[in-house]
Every structure is written in structure tokens, then in C-alpha cells.
Write an enzyme that holds these catalytic residues in place. Structure first.
Site, PDB file in Angstrom:
ATOM      1  N   TYR A 164       5.487  -8.625  15.020  1.00 33.95           N
ATOM      2  CA  TYR A 164       5.639  -7.347  14.315  1.00 33.95           C
ATOM      3  C   TYR A 164       6.390  -6.342  15.186  1.00 33.95           C
ATOM      4  O   TYR A 164       7.371  -5.740  14.760  1.00 33.95           O
ATOM      5  CB  TYR A 164       4.259  -6.816  13.935  1.00 33.95           C
ATOM      6  N   PHE A 181       0.836  -1.210   0.000  1.00 34.26           N
ATOM      7  CA  PHE A 181       0.000   0.000   0.000  1.00 34.26           C
ATOM      8  C   PHE A 181       0.876   1.268   0.000  1.00 34.26           C
ATOM      9  O   PHE A 181       0.853   2.064  -0.961  1.00 34.26           O
ATOM     10  CB  PHE A 181      -0.932  -0.064   1.218  1.00 34.26           C
ATOM     11  N   THR A 185      -1.733   4.740   8.774  1.00 38.16           N
ATOM     12  CA  THR A 185      -1.832   5.447   7.495  1.00 38.16           C
ATOM     13  C   THR A 185      -2.938   4.795   6.661  1.00 38.16           C
ATOM     14  O   THR A 185      -3.120   3.580   6.722  1.00 38.16           O
ATOM     15  CB  THR A 185      -0.467   5.384   6.777  1.00 38.16           C
TER      16      THR A 185
END
Ligand code: UDP
Length: 317
Positions: free
Chosen positions: A152, A12, A182
Site C-alpha cells: 500500500y 467508503f 477517515t
């Protein structure tokens, strides 16, 4: 002409970055193994003679036939925490840890060989479930080291550590950006993120699924602002060896976001409440004083304008 390598360029944020760099007249090489990125994000770019796509896993980075690399952006990693998404890092736990550790090491070595400038895309997730708000870069975070999100969070924390090791030991011209939430066009509808879920649910008339009671907060940044920020950080000498938050400090509760998206889409969807995922941070808001003072960067797109563009994107067939 300078050459920029974008690792994770089919994702993305990565695909928006590739396009923007081509528009700025850079030669762009995108490396992605398409684990969560999508080739369709690059469809418009592939015609450009200054663009090259390499389908490769960074964990086993083989010899690349590239003569010269001037800049390396490392954005490669699964990034969605959603347990319900087939694309989340929870479905790819080992890959997520390795691309941020071994993958970062491999790219740093490449950067050293080419004397390239390097940017590691870290995350607000290094702050975990923060006990201070807003979070500035000096805050060490509150991370569960072995929970479901740890692959993560700890992957990004390791990525930061190894990047700083190359700054200190080899004087590599590297910097770290901590990207806060985002959103924008090209998010995957099945990514499971709050903005893409709520918009798609609202447009279809499905239930808008708020996890927990919706009092948890996020501060969402439109992708165009993020791309400008990433480029400013990379191309400025002032950010050498620095860690910089990028995000929009406009903090909202998730329930407010659900109501706003419902209103903006004129939707009849019902807002429903589901179980809160494990280790879901209660608050998140960037302190962007450093980016503002050092680099004169701040987000310019309001939540309403950014959501409008994103809603338009998801409305398209
Ligand atoms: N969330 C939600 N409903 C959804 C998707 C997400 O209420 O359908 C919540 C999620 O629990 C979290 C916030 O929205 O509190 C942001 O989630 P996201 O997955 O977008 O990213 P995170 O900030 O957690 O990494």
C-alpha cells in the site's frame, strides 16, 4: 453539465463522494471492480439519471464509451491494513500494487486524452512510521519498502510519482491528496479499522481489542469533512500540481479512543490488549496548514459528533 469519473466510487469514501457530486449537479460515472467496495453503497444513487456504474478493473482499463470526462478522482484501492479482515490490502497485495501503479497510469492516460482535471488519492501511509509529528507535505516519510504494509505504502508513493510525472511532462492539471484516517457511516463492519471495530465490538458487548499498549496515536477525520476537502482540492486552480494533506489534526491515543467509544455506546465491553501488527505506525497527525492557507479548508466535525453519527449508523439493522 460536467462529467466526473470516480474510480473506486463504490468504496467508503468514494460512495460518499459520488452522492455529494450528484447533489452538486454533476454527471457521475463510477468505476469499481468491487474488490473491496460494495454495490449496496450505491443503492440510493442508481435511480439518479445522472449516475452510471461501470464494473471494471482499472488494471486492465478497456475502451470506455464515454464522450467527455471533465474530472477524474482516483480513489480505487484496497485501503485497510488489518491482517484479520478479508478485505484488507494484505489479502490483495498484488492487486493493491497494480491498481496504484498500472491503474493510476491508465487513468492518467484517460485524463490526458480528455484533458480532464485529475486527483490522485494518496495516503498518510506515504509517511510510514513517521519520525516527525505532525507530518507536513515536505516530510519524505519513513517507510519499510518491503514489509507487509509496503504494497500500500509503496503503491501510493508510486502513484504520487507517476501523477507528478504527468504534471511535469504533459502539463496535466493534476493534484495529490494525502488522506489521513477517515471514518463515518458506510465503513464496512468487517474492514478491521479501528473505529468500525471498536464501535461494533462495543455495541455487541464483545471485547474491545486494543493492539499493542494503545499508546500509538491516530487523528481521525469525519467523512463529510473529507468529502468537502476532496472537492475543494479538485475544483480549485490553486491546487494544480500540489500535494495536500487532508485530515483532522485532533490526535488521540488508541486507548483513549477505546474508552471514548465505550462511554459513548454505554457499553459493558472489556478493553483487552492484543499483539501490535507489524510496522504499525506509532504516531500520525496531519499538519493541515497548507490546506487551510491555500484553500481555506479545515475539518468542522468534532470527534464526538462524528462518532455519534457513526454509532447511529452501526446501530441500524
Ligand atoms: N487498532 C486497534 N484495534 C483494532 C483495530 C486497529 O488497536 O481492533 C489500532 C491499529 O493497530 C492502529 C490504529 O488502531 O494502531 C489504527 O488502525 P487502522 O487499521 O484503523 O488504520 P491505520 O491507521 O493503521 O492505517
Amino acid at each position: 453539465m460536467q462529467t466526473v469519473l470516480v474510480a473506486g466510487g463504490a468504496g467508503f469514501i468514494g460512495s460518499h463522494l459520488c452522492k455529494s457530486l450528484l447533489d452538486d449537479n454533476y454527471k457521475v460515472i463510477c468505476i469499481d471492480n468491487l474488490i473491496t467496495g460494495e454495490i449496496k453503497n450505491l443503492r440510493d444513487l442508481e435511480k439518479n439519471k445522472n449516475f452510471r456504474f461501470i464494473n471494471q478493473d482499472l488494471i486492465q482499463l478497456k475502451n470506455l464509451s464515454i464522450n467527455k470526462i471533465d474530472y477524474i478522482f482516483h480513489l480505487a484501492s484496497p485501503a485497510s491494513p488489518s491482517q484479520k479482515s478479508p478485505r484488507s490490502y494484505i489479502k490483495f497485495p498484488v492487486e493493491t500494487l497494480l491498481v496504484n501503479s498500472q491503474g493510476t497510469y491508465n487513468l492518467l492516460e484517460l485524463g490526458r486524452k480528455h484533458r480532464a482535471c485529475f486527483l490522485f488519492a494518496s495516503s498518510s501511509e506515504v509517511y510510514g512510521d513517521p519520525t516527525v509529528s505532525p507530518q507536513d507535505e515536505t516530510y519524505f516519510g519513513n517507510v519499510n519498502p518491503n514489509g507487509v504494509r509496503s504494497v500500500y505504502d509503496e503503491g501510493k508513493r508510486y502513484g504520487e510519482a507517476v501523477t507528478m510525472a504527468y504534471v511535469r511532462k504533459y502539463n496535466l492539471d493534476a493534484r495529490i491528496v494525502r488522506i489521513f484516517n477517515t471514518y463515518g457511516p458506510k465503513m464496512r463492519p468487517d474492514d478491521g479499522r479501528v473505529v468500525s471495530n471498536f464501535i461494533n465490538q462495543a455495541l455487541k458487548g464483545d471485547e474491545i481489542t486494543v493492539y499493542g499498549d494503545g499508546t500509538q496515536t491516530r487523528s481521525i477525520c469525519f467523512v463529510d469533512d473529507m468529502i468537502k476537502g476532496l472537492k475543494i482540492v479538485m475544483f480549485s486552480d490553486k491546487s494544480r500540481g500540489e500535494v495536500i494533506n487532508l485530515g483532522n489534526p485532533d490526535e488521540r491515543t488508541i486507548l483513549d479512543l477505546a474508552h471514548l467509544i465505550k462511554k459513548m455506546t454505554n457499553s459493558n465491553s472489556e478493553i483487552t490488549f492484543e499483539e501490535l501488527p507489524e510496522d504499525d505506525p506509532k504516531t500520525r497527525k496531519p499538519d493541515i496548514t497548507k490546506a487551510r492557507k491555500l484553500l481555506d479548508w479545515k475539518p468542522e466535525v468534532s470527534i464526538e459528533n462524528g462518532l455519534e453519527k457513526t454509532i447511529e449508523y452501526f446501530k441500524r439493522p
